[in-house]
Write a protein that holds these residues in place. Structure first.
Motif, short mmCIF file in Angstrom:
data_model
loop_
_atom_site.label_atom_id
_atom_site.label_comp_id
_atom_site.label_asym_id
_atom_site.label_seq_id
_atom_site.Cartn_x
_atom_site.Cartn_y
_atom_site.Cartn_z
N LEU A 64 11.41 -4.52 8.12
CA LEU A 64 10.43 -5.23 7.28
C LEU A 64 10.84 -6.68 7.06
N GLY B 108 17.40 -10.68 4.79
CA GLY B 108 17.79 -11.70 3.83
C GLY B 108 19.14 -12.24 4.23
N ALA C 58 6.64 -2.39 -0.98
CA ALA C 58 5.54 -3.25 -1.45
C ALA C 58 4.59 -3.43 -0.27
N GLY C 59 3.39 -2.85 -0.42
CA GLY C 59 2.47 -2.74 0.72
C GLY C 59 2.00 -4.04 1.34
N GLY D 199 3.89 -7.01 1.28
CA GLY D 199 4.99 -7.87 1.72
C GLY D 199 5.31 -9.05 0.82
#
Ligand SMILES: Cc1nn(C)cc1-c1nc2c(-c3cnn(Cc4ccccc4)c3)c(Cl)cnc2[nH]1
Length: 289
Positions: free
Chosen positions: A21, A24, A96-97, A99
């Motif tokens: 996804l 970082g 979190a759908g 993004g």
């Protein structure tokens, strides 16, 4: 209660790993599904080798786990649990759908006032919840905000948050744009652990949502100078209510910044965030009262 991930002991075999996804500074996040419950989540993987022992980063991860696992708020990304193997640490996070918010901001270049006001109202609600638990986030910026499937925002990345007061040193990395004056000035660090630092960052966030760039964006030297003087120009084309709220948050003296209670009741927020049913419905049910 939406706590489908019941077991306290997790291990990697419990999850099917999906697409990456994002990544970082430390680690990557993958879509994941818990096998027995089919519960969808985001699995953040950190390599122990990257978290050199004794440096702030290892403590930062511990703090992120300690703080975020005890928080429950619709605008704060949930941390359901964590586990580790010989080489890696795994954080089981809410998926979190929609993004990362900063990607939406980049795509739209800036948000219309009604949308920015909704997001700031949700941020104020989340920060009020955090401050009531004596948690200061200290790193509020678009990169640390995710968006749920219904467009609601979720503060994530509690790596820099602290339980006030705390004698942690913050090694400045990443953008200066969001740092309040009391954190860039040398000298007394007491103010670093005053929750008013989040009010300044909320002001910077409001400005960036509406204008599309941060108020003190410049070369690092100039940004430093402009923050220290709260030297910004607020575009004329913003509504007077929006300008008023920004001016009341980007105040040098932390004690003079607008408290969250008053942010939630500010005319700009009230104007755009009707509580409960839509105004139109109200007329329908008034029956001439
Ligand atoms: C990307 C993306 N596209 N869509 C449609 C949904 C997402 C999504 N991303 C997430 C993510 C997510 C991903 N990257 N990052 C940034 C990051 C990665 C590693 C360390 C620190 C910070 C967060 C999460 Cl945690 C939790 N939920 C997420 N959902």
């Amino acid at each position: 209660v939406d706590a489908p991930l019941i077991p306290k002991q997790f291990h990697l075999g419990m999850f099917e790993i999906g697409r990456p996804l994002g990544k970082g500074k430390f680690g990557r996040v993958y879509l994941a599904r818990e096998r027995t419950s089919s519960f969808i989540c985001a699995l953040k993987v950190l390599y122990k080798s990257e978290l050199q022992h004794g440096t702030g980063v290892e403590k930062q991860v511990r703090r992120e786990i300690e703080i975020q696992s005890n928080l429950r708020h619709p605008n704060i990304l949930k941390l359901y649990g964590h586990f580790h193997d010989s080489k890696r640490i795994f954080l089981i996070l809410e998926f979190a759908g929609k993004g990362e918010l900063y990607k939406h901001l980049q795509k739209e270049s800036r948000f219309p006032e009604w949308k920015a006001a909704q997001y700031i109202a949700q941020m104020a609600s989340a920060l009020k919840y955090l401050h009531r638990k004596h948690v200061i986030h200290r790193d509020i910026k678009p990169e640390n905000i995710l968006m749920g499937i219904h467009g609601e925002i979720k503060i994530s990345d509690f790596g820099w948050s602290v339980h006030a007061p705390n004698n942690r040193r913050k090694t400045l990395c990443g953008t200066l744009d969001y740092l309040p004056p009391e954190m860039i000035k040398s000298g007394s660090k007491d103010n670093w652990y005053n929750e008013k630092v989040d009010l300044w960052s909320l002001g910077v966030l409001t400005y960036e949502f509406l204008v599309g760039e941060a108020p003190f964006e410049d070369t690092p030297i100039m940004t430093h100078k402009r923050i220290a003087r709260a030297d910004m120009t607020i575009p004329e084309w913003l509504s007077k209510e929006a300008r008023d709220l920004i001016k009341k948050l980007l105040v040098l003296d932390p004690e003079k910044r607008l408290p969250l209670e008053e942010v939630q009741n500010h005319p700009w927020i009230i104007k755009h965030c009707v509580k409960g049913e839509r105004v139109s419905n109200r007329e329908k049910f008034s029956f001439g009262k």
